[in-house]
Scaffold this motif. Sequence first.
Motif, PDB file in Angstrom:
ATOM      1  N   LYS A 104      -1.781   3.852  33.771  1.00  0.00           N
ATOM      2  CA  LYS A 104      -2.195   2.998  32.777  1.00  0.00           C
ATOM      3  C   LYS A 104      -3.569   3.619  32.389  1.00  0.00           C
ATOM      4  N   GLU A 133      -6.250   2.746  30.610  1.00  0.00           N
ATOM      5  CA  GLU A 133      -7.508   2.053  30.604  1.00  0.00           C
ATOM      6  C   GLU A 133      -8.026   2.216  32.131  1.00  0.00           C
ATOM      7  N   THR A 134      -7.242   2.031  33.209  1.00  0.00           N
ATOM      8  CA  THR A 134      -7.548   2.426  34.320  1.00  0.00           C
ATOM      9  C   THR A 134      -7.947   3.976  34.704  1.00  0.00           C
ATOM     10  N   SER A 188      -8.910   7.157  25.830  1.00  0.00           N
ATOM     11  CA  SER A 188      -7.211   6.838  25.834  1.00  0.00           C
ATOM     12  C   SER A 188      -6.601   7.132  24.455  1.00  0.00           C
ATOM     13  N   LYS A 211     -10.618  -1.516  22.810  1.00  0.00           N
ATOM     14  CA  LYS A 211      -9.566  -1.931  22.533  1.00  0.00           C
ATOM     15  C   LYS A 211      -8.252  -0.997  22.848  1.00  0.00           C
ATOM     16  N   VAL A 212      -8.119  -0.701  24.452  1.00  0.00           N
ATOM     17  CA  VAL A 212      -7.201   0.269  24.768  1.00  0.00           C
ATOM     18  C   VAL A 212      -5.852  -0.450  24.652  1.00  0.00           C
ATOM     19  N   GLN A 213      -5.059   0.103  23.898  1.00  0.00           N
ATOM     20  CA  GLN A 213      -3.670  -0.240  23.360  1.00  0.00           C
ATOM     21  C   GLN A 213      -2.667   0.881  23.330  1.00  0.00           C
ATOM     22  N   ASP A 257      -4.190  -1.853  39.672  1.00  0.00           N
ATOM     23  CA  ASP A 257      -5.533  -1.465  38.854  1.00  0.00           C
ATOM     24  C   ASP A 257      -6.588  -2.150  39.942  1.00  0.00           C
TER      25      ASP A 257
END
Length: 388
Positions: A303, A305-306, A320, A328-330, A381
Amino acid sequence: MPDRIYLDWNATAPLRREAREAMVAAWELAGNPSSVHAEGRQARRLVEEARAVIAGAVGAPARNVVFTSGGTEANALALTPGLRRGTGVPVRRLLVSAVEHASVLAGGRFPAVAIGIVGVTRAGLLDLDRLRAMLADGPPALVSVMLANNETGAVQPVMEAAGIVHQAGGLLHVDAIQAFGRIPFNINVLNADLLTLSAHKIGGPKGVGALVVAEDLLGLEPVLRGGGQEHGRRAGTENVAGIAGFGAAAKAAMAALEGDARRLEGLRSRLEGGLQQTSGVVIFSGDAPRLPNTTLFTVPGLKAETAVIGFDLAGVAVSSGSACSSGKVQPSHVLEAMGFGPELAQGAVRLSLGWSTTPADVDRTLEAWRRLANTLLKRSDETLLERF
C-alpha cells in the motif's frame, strides 16, 4: 532536517544557488517592468534576459515565450479552442493522452463534450494507432501529449505523434515540464506547436512557468485579461524575481544536463537493481525509454500510503505518484490507463533523483526499503505504524 534523503525531485527540486542569488538581486530593484523610467528598464532587462535563456534552451525565439504563474496556468493557456497555424483551420476539439497531468486532463477552455482521451500501451506510451483513428474521426484537433510522464518517467513518442497530428490538420501541445533540464529537446525538432515549462522542477522558484508557442501560431486567447503584458498574452505585472530565478535555474540546468543525465541513469540502475532483489518487484515502464532519474515501483500487496510513511520515518522522502494530489493517496490514473489493476496501482511508489543525489543516498534508501519490505509485506498497516 539533518541526515534525510530527498528522492522526490519530480514533485519539486530544491532551489538552486544560482536561482536564489538571481532572486535576491531582483528583489533589490524597485521598478515595474512595464515602466519606461530607468528603474522600470532595469526590471524589464531581468525579465528579457531570462526569457532569452529559456527560449534558447528549447530552440525558440525569445518573443515566443510567455511567462505564467506555473505549469498549470501554462497548460490552461495552451488548451485554447480556435488555435491555428497560419491559414490553417482552427481547432475545435481536444485529444489528450490518458496519462496526462490533471491540469491537461481538465481540458483547459475546451467544453467537456469536445474532449477525447487517447489510450496508452502497457508500457505507458501513447497508442499512435488509436491517435490516428481518433484524428480521422472528426474536425481538426489540438492534441496534448506530455514529453515525459511525471509518475513513470516514460518518454513519449512525441515526434511520431506530431507527424500524425499535422498530417490530419491538427496542432500539438507538449507538456515538457518533467523533461525540461533532464533530457535534451527542441521545439522545432519535436515539431510541437505549443510547449509548457515550469521553474520549480529544475531548481527555480515555485509559482513561475512558461508557455512557448510556435512562430506562426494564431488564436491564442489570454486566460488573464486587463493589461498588455507578455505581448498581450497574459495580463498582470510580471513576477520579476521569480522569472529571474527561472532564467538562472534554466541556465544552470542546461549547462549540467549531459553530465547529470549520465550520472543519474547510473544511480537509477543501481537503485533498481537493489529493488529487484525483493521478490515480486514491478518497475513500471521499465522497458520504455524513460527519464534518467525516475523509478516507479511496487510489490503485490503493498500500500503506497503506508510505504511513503515508512520511508519518511526512515528519513527518506518519496512519493506515491503525482504531488498535485497532496494528502490524497489514491490509485494512480496513469497505471490504470496502462492496464494495471488496483492491487498494483494502489501500491506504486515513486523514487525520483536529482543533481545532489549520491550513491550513498541510493544505498541508504535500499537499506530502508529492505527493512520496510520485511515488515510491510507481512504485517498490517496498523502494526507497521505501531512499530515506528
